[in-house]
Design an enzyme around this catalytic site. Sequence first.
Site, short mmCIF file in Angstrom:
data_model
loop_
_atom_site.label_atom_id
_atom_site.label_comp_id
_atom_site.label_asym_id
_atom_site.label_seq_id
_atom_site.Cartn_x
_atom_site.Cartn_y
_atom_site.Cartn_z
N HIS A 121 3.09 4.18 14.64
CA HIS A 121 2.56 2.83 14.82
C HIS A 121 1.19 2.84 15.49
O HIS A 121 0.27 2.14 15.08
CB HIS A 121 3.59 2.07 15.65
CG HIS A 121 3.28 0.63 15.78
ND1 HIS A 121 4.04 -0.21 16.53
CD2 HIS A 121 2.31 -0.11 15.24
CE1 HIS A 121 3.53 -1.41 16.45
NE2 HIS A 121 2.48 -1.38 15.68
N GLU B 169 7.93 -4.20 -9.80
CA GLU B 169 8.34 -3.25 -8.76
C GLU B 169 9.58 -2.48 -9.20
O GLU B 169 9.86 -1.40 -8.72
CB GLU B 169 8.70 -3.99 -7.46
CG GLU B 169 7.58 -4.83 -6.91
CD GLU B 169 8.11 -6.02 -6.13
OE1 GLU B 169 8.04 -5.98 -4.90
OE2 GLU B 169 8.59 -6.97 -6.77
N ASP C 297 7.08 -0.19 -3.96
CA ASP C 297 8.48 -0.32 -4.35
C ASP C 297 8.75 0.36 -5.69
O ASP C 297 9.79 0.99 -5.87
CB ASP C 297 8.87 -1.81 -4.41
CG ASP C 297 9.16 -2.35 -3.01
OD1 ASP C 297 9.34 -1.51 -2.10
OD2 ASP C 297 9.23 -3.58 -2.82
N CYS D 187 -1.37 -4.20 -6.87
CA CYS D 187 -1.58 -4.69 -5.51
C CYS D 187 -0.86 -3.81 -4.50
O CYS D 187 -0.82 -4.11 -3.33
CB CYS D 187 -1.15 -6.15 -5.37
SG CYS D 187 0.61 -6.40 -5.66
#
Lengths: 208, 818
Positions: B445, B681, B705, B751
Site C-alpha cells: 500500500h 471481463e 478481470d 480500460c
Amino acid sequence: MGDTVDLDQFSDWMRRYAGVIHDNAPLLTELDSAIGDADHGSNMDRGMTAVVDALDVGEFTSPADLFKKVGMTLVSSVGGASGPLYGTFFLRFGGKLGAGPVDAEGLGVALHAGVDGIVQRGKAAVGDKTMLDAWVPAVEAYDAAASSGVGAALTAAAEAAAQGRDSATPLVAHRGRASYLGERSAGHQDPGATSTVLLLETAAETLG
Amino acid sequence: MIGIVVVSHSRALGEAVVALAREMAATPPPLAVAAGLDETTFGTDATEVASAIEHVAADTDGVLVLVDIGSSVLSAELACELVDPELAERVTISPAPLVEGIVPAVVAAAGGADLAEVAAEAEEGLAAKQAHLADNDDGEDDDAPAPSSPADRPARFVDVVVDEPHGLHARPAAALVALVRSFDAQVTVANLDAGTAPVSGTSLSKLATLDAGRGTRLRVSAEGPQAREVLAAVEVLAARDFAPEAPAQAASTSPAAVRGTATGFSRGSGLDVAIGPAHVVRDEVNVEGYQSRSPGEELTRSDEAAARVADAIRRQEGDDPLASDVLGAHLALLDDDAIRAGVAGRIASGDPATTAWQEVLGGVATDFAALADDYQRERAQDVRAVLRQVLQTLVAGPNAPLPQSKAVPEGAIVVIDELDPATAAGLDAGAVAGVVTVRGGSTGHGVIVARSRGIPIFTGGGATAAGIADSDIVGFDAASRLLVVRPNADETSRLRALLESRQSEADEAQGQAHEPAVTADGVRVRVAANITSARDAIGAGTTGAEGSGLVRTEIVFGAESAAPSLGRQAAEFLAIASGLQWQQITIRTWDVGGDKPLAFLPGPDEANPMLGVRGLRLMRQVPDLFDDQLRAICGAAEQTPVRVMFPMVTTRDEVDWALERLAAVRAELGADPIPVGIMVEVPAAAIRIAELARGLDFVSIGTNDLTQYTLAADRGNDGVSQLADGLDPAVLQLIRHVADHVPDGVAVAVCGDLASRVEAVSLLLGLGVHELSAVGPVVPGVKQAVRHTSLAAARALAEQALAAPSAAAVRELLRPAR
C-alpha cells in the site's frame, strides 16, 4: 340589552364576519390592488372560510378556546401579513377571556390585549396607514363608552374605527407592502383598516 | 452545527433558494423551507414555520431563519412564540436579504460556525454586491489601510494568483473558507492589486468583497499554531484553481477508497530512476533508556503518549486524501478499545508502557501479517507505524517536542526498512529523489501511494539495501531492477544518462500531452482516463486525457453511507465532466459485489465473490437503485456528452435487461438516446461478443478481470499471482477475438491495467483496439507511445505475441518497443 357576551355570541360574531368578508372580498382586493398585492380580500375570505369550517367541526367549552382556534386558523390559512396580525389579535384577545360570559370591562381588557399584540407584531403606529389607524381610535372610543354597556361601547368603537380608516386615506404608508409605493399610496383607503372596521361593525351587531 | 430555515411567500422561490445554497457546501447544514400556502398559493404560515424550526432544531445546535418580505417576517416572529421557549432561545431571525444571506450562511454553518457567526455572515451578505457596485473610481479609500505594513504584518504569508477564469467567485471562495476553517489559525486575505484592507479568510461574504477577478494577486496571511500548515494548504488549493476537495471521507480502510490517484500536490519525477545521497530512516525505536515507574504513572504516560500521537496524526490530516484515509486508520488503532484495554491490562500487571504497547500492537501486527488477503496483510504496516510513533513519544518524554520524521534533504534517497502508507504520504514528493526499501514487495500500500505521487521507488532491496549507510550515494532503476550503492564513475554516468533520457521522454510526452494521439501512419487513437473522483478528473484534464473511458461510480461514491441521491450523482458526474473540459465521459453503473461492497449496497455473503453476484448480476436484484443511477446518468447526459457502460456482463439476456431498464428510464424522462456499451471481463462475453455487442455503441475490455477469469488466478494470491498476467497469450487471443468479432461500428476500448502500461500500447493497437483509457498520470506517456506506433508494425507485433509461448515471451517482445 345584554351586559355580558357568551360563547354562542362570539361564535355568531365569527360566522357573521365570515359572511361580511365574503361579500366584501372584491372591495378589499380592489383596495389592495391599488396599493398592495391585490390579495387582502381573497386572503381574508380564505382565512374566515377556514375559521367557519373549524367552528363547524370543533367543540369549544370557552371563549378562550374558541379564539385560540380562530387565531391559529387565520395564522395558517390567510397567507399574507393579515394572517399573523389578525391571528395574533385573536390569540391575545382570547387569552384574556375566561371560561364564562364576559362583561364590557372584560371585553375591553381583551380588546386592548389583542391590539397590543398587533402593535407588537407589526411594529406600526397610528399614522402609518395600517389597520392600527382603525384599531387604536376604536379601543379608545370603546373605553370611553364602556360604562354604557357592551353594545354601546362596540358601536362607538366601530364608528371611531371608520373615522380612523378615513383619516388614514390621505396618508403615505410607512408599513407593509403599501410602503413600497411611498407617496403614491396617499389617497387610497387602507384595506387592512377596512377589514378592521368590518370586524368591529359586525361585533357591534352580534355582541351588543 | 447550525441549521437554516427559509421562509418565503413562494414555495418555488423558497425551494430554489435552498437548492442554490446547497450547492455551496459539500455537506450542507440541515435546511428546511416554509414557503407558500401550497405549491402555487403565495403566503406564509406561522405554524409551518414553527414546525420547520422544530424539524431543523432536532439535529442542530441552533437555527437561523432567513425570510423574504412582509408576512414572512411576521410569521417567523410568531413562529418563535409558538415553539418551546427553550428552543426559541436558539433561534435567530435574520434581517439579511434572502439570497445574499443564505449563501454565506450555509458556508459558515457547514464549516461549524456558531449561531452568532452564521447570523453575522448572513447579514454581511449584501456587502459584496454593495462594494462591487459602489463607485469604483473614488480612489480615496482612506478607511482601507495598505495591507500588511511591516509593523502589523503577521508572521507568515503567501501570495497567490487567482487563476480561476471567473475569479474568486462563490465556489472557489467557499472552498477556501472550508479549508481555512479546518486549521487552527487566523487567516486574512488581501487583494494586493486593489490595495484594500485584508478580510477574514473564514468569511465567504468578506472574501467576496475582495472582488478578485482572474489574475488578481492575493496575499494570504496567517497567525496561530497552524499558520504554516494552512498557508501550505492554501497554496495547494490555489494551484488547483480553488477546486474544492471531494467531501471528506470517513476513515475508510477499503482498498477502493484508498487506491485513488493523488493529483494537485507536488509530484515526483515518475521516472522510476533516481540517484542521490542516502537518507537512512531507522524504524527501530531504542527503548533501552526508558525508565519505568509505578503502574499508575505508566498508565498516565501511556495515555498521554497515545493522545499526543493522535493529535500529531490529526494535524497531518486534511492534506492529501490518500494520506487522510491511512491516517484515519491509524487514529482508529489508537482509539481501539481492545488495544487500549490490552495495554492497560499489561501495565496493571507490571509491564512498562513501552513493553505493553510493543506486546499488544506487535501481536496485532503479527495477526494482520498472517491474513490471507493481500490488502489486509498490508495493514500490519499501519500497526507498526503507530507502534513506532507511540514508542518514540514514550521514550522522548512528555515535555519533548513531538517526534517528527527528520526532514529529508532535497534530492536524497530515503532508505527504509519498509514503506508504510503514512510515511509514503508524508514524503515531499517534489523534494525526495527516490525511495529504497529493504523489505516488501512492489504491491504494498505504501508503495502504491508513493508511485501515485510519482516518487521513484525500488522495493525489496534486501541485504544490499540494508547495508546502505547515511549519505552513501545510491542509484537505482526500478524498471530494470538495478540497485547500485556507491556507484563508480561509469555507473554514475550511466544512471545519469538514463535519468536524462527518461526525463526528456517524459518532457516530450508532457509537452504534447494536450495534442491528439495519432499513429505514425495517421490513425487517431482516443486516450481517455479512468476516473475515481471529480478531483481525479481535474488532474486527468491537466495531463491531456480525452474525457474518461471509465468512471468508477462505486469508488466515486464509495465513502457514502447512504445511496447518493439522483441529484448528487448527476452533480458529481457533471463535476467530473467539467474537470475533463466537458469531453465525453463513460459512466460505469455500480460495479459492486461481495468482494467490494458499498455501505449502502452490501453484496451477498459469498464463499467465492469473484464468481458471485457482482456488477450487473447484483443490479438485477436491486433494480430501483440501478434505475436511479440511470436517471442520474441521463440527467448528466442532457448537459455533457456521456456514455453508459454495464459491468460484469456474461449473457445476451443480461444486456437486454439493462437496455430495457435504460429505455424505460429514458421514456420516463423523455431523454435523448445515449451511447451504450458493456465491459468485457468474462471470457464467455469475449467469446460471444458478436451476439452480446449487437446494437451497442462500444465495448470496453477490463483486462484485470478478464485476465484473472481467463487464467483462473487471483492477482492478490501470492501462490498464483504470476499466472495472472495480462500479457498471457490466452488473454491477448481473447482481446483479438473481441476486436475481430464485434459488429461493424462498435468501438473497442481497453480500460483495464493493460491500457496504463506504456509498453503494451503498440500491442493493443495491433490487436485491433480503437480506444485506450489509462490512469491520468500516464496519459501523456500512452499518447506518446501511440505516436511512436505504426499500425502495420503493431499488427506484426500482435501476430508474434499471439503466437508466443508465454507471457514472459510476450514481455520480451515488448521490451524493445519501449
